[in-house]
Design a protein around this motif. Structure first.
Motif, short mmCIF file in Angstrom:
data_model
loop_
_atom_site.label_atom_id
_atom_site.label_comp_id
_atom_site.label_asym_id
_atom_site.label_seq_id
_atom_site.Cartn_x
_atom_site.Cartn_y
_atom_site.Cartn_z
N PRO A 1 0.64 -1.12 0.08
CA PRO A 1 0.05 0.04 0.07
C PRO A 1 0.95 1.23 -0.05
O PRO A 1 0.29 2.39 0.21
N LEU A 2 2.17 1.09 -0.32
CA LEU A 2 2.98 2.23 -0.16
C LEU A 2 2.78 3.14 -1.46
O LEU A 2 3.12 2.63 -2.57
N GLY A 3 2.43 4.46 -1.20
CA GLY A 3 2.25 5.36 -2.17
C GLY A 3 3.58 6.04 -2.18
O GLY A 3 4.40 5.90 -1.23
N PRO A 4 3.92 6.90 -3.00
CA PRO A 4 5.00 7.70 -3.13
C PRO A 4 5.36 8.52 -2.09
O PRO A 4 6.40 8.67 -1.52
N HIS A 9 9.00 8.67 2.79
CA HIS A 9 8.97 9.35 4.28
C HIS A 9 9.99 9.00 4.94
O HIS A 9 10.43 7.83 4.94
N PRO A 10 10.52 9.94 5.65
CA PRO A 10 11.75 9.50 6.61
C PRO A 10 11.60 8.48 7.48
O PRO A 10 12.57 7.72 7.94
N LEU A 11 10.43 8.33 8.03
CA LEU A 11 10.35 7.33 9.05
C LEU A 11 10.49 5.87 8.34
O LEU A 11 10.83 4.95 8.98
N MET A 12 10.50 5.93 7.09
CA MET A 12 10.70 4.42 6.42
C MET A 12 12.17 4.06 6.29
O MET A 12 12.54 2.82 6.15
N GLU A 13 12.92 5.12 6.81
CA GLU A 13 14.35 4.63 6.76
C GLU A 13 14.79 4.62 8.25
O GLU A 13 15.81 4.02 8.61
N GLY A 17 17.21 -1.49 15.96
CA GLY A 17 18.12 -2.51 15.82
C GLY A 17 18.35 -2.69 14.27
O GLY A 17 18.81 -1.71 13.70
N SER A 18 18.27 -3.99 13.70
CA SER A 18 18.40 -4.05 12.09
C SER A 18 16.91 -4.11 11.53
O SER A 18 16.92 -4.21 10.44
N TRP A 19 16.02 -3.64 12.35
CA TRP A 19 14.65 -3.67 11.79
C TRP A 19 14.11 -2.40 11.38
O TRP A 19 14.53 -1.37 12.41
N GLY A 20 13.31 -2.30 10.10
CA GLY A 20 12.89 -1.14 9.80
C GLY A 20 11.42 -1.21 9.46
O GLY A 20 10.90 -2.37 9.23
N ILE A 21 10.57 0.04 9.43
CA ILE A 21 9.21 -0.26 8.79
C ILE A 21 9.15 -1.00 7.51
O ILE A 21 8.17 -1.80 7.26
N ALA A 22 10.12 -0.63 6.78
CA ALA A 22 9.91 -1.26 5.27
C ALA A 22 10.18 -3.07 5.24
O ALA A 22 9.85 -3.68 4.42
N ASP A 23 10.79 -3.43 6.69
CA ASP A 23 10.73 -4.79 6.61
C ASP A 23 9.49 -5.55 7.28
O ASP A 23 9.50 -6.73 6.95
N PHE A 24 8.51 -4.71 7.19
CA PHE A 24 7.19 -5.32 7.65
C PHE A 24 6.05 -5.14 6.51
O PHE A 24 6.22 -4.39 5.65
N VAL A 43 -1.65 3.63 8.49
CA VAL A 43 -0.70 2.71 7.89
C VAL A 43 0.04 1.92 9.04
O VAL A 43 0.55 2.57 9.88
N ARG A 44 -0.10 0.49 8.97
CA ARG A 44 0.52 -0.16 10.19
C ARG A 44 0.75 -1.48 9.86
O ARG A 44 0.48 -1.73 8.47
N PRO A 45 1.84 -2.16 10.56
CA PRO A 45 2.09 -3.55 10.21
C PRO A 45 0.92 -4.52 10.03
O PRO A 45 -0.07 -4.35 10.75
#
Length: 94
Positions: A1-4, A9-13, A17-24, A43-45
């Motif tokens: 569901p990620l739009g541009p 968004h900076p939170l995507m980076e 630890g080694s986990w980020g939002i983009a990993d979900f 937007v949530r996991p």
């Protein structure tokens, strides 16, 4: 569901630890607010279990993964805030 906008968004980076939002796997819930306030997009996991797995891997066993769930009380709160904002705006002639 990620739009541009969300994808850049900076939170995507951001990392925990080694986990980020983009990993979900993410889902977008659309909540109709009523009172002429439109729709809120959340937007949530997709899975609280995936968040729990992250916490276990990081040794954060006292962290609560259930923030990833869309709780009925959060929907009611959002609708209540929207109704109060609409009433406040109407009272000020907006």
């Amino acid at each position: 569901p990620l739009g541009p906008a969300l994808g850049s968004h900076p939170l995507m980076e951001a990392k925990t630890g080694s986990w980020g939002i983009a990993d979900f796997d993410l889902v977008t819930d659309e909540i109709e607010l009523g009172s002429g306030m439109g729709t809120a997009k959340i937007v949530r996991p997709a899975s609280e279990d995936d968040v729990l797995d992250m916490y276990v891997e990081l040794g954060l066993l006292d962290h609560d993964p259930y923030w990833a769930a869309l709780w009925p009380s959060s929907i009611a709160l959002a609708r209540g805030v929207a109704a109060a904002a609409a009433a406040d705006g109407a009272g000020r002639g907006e």
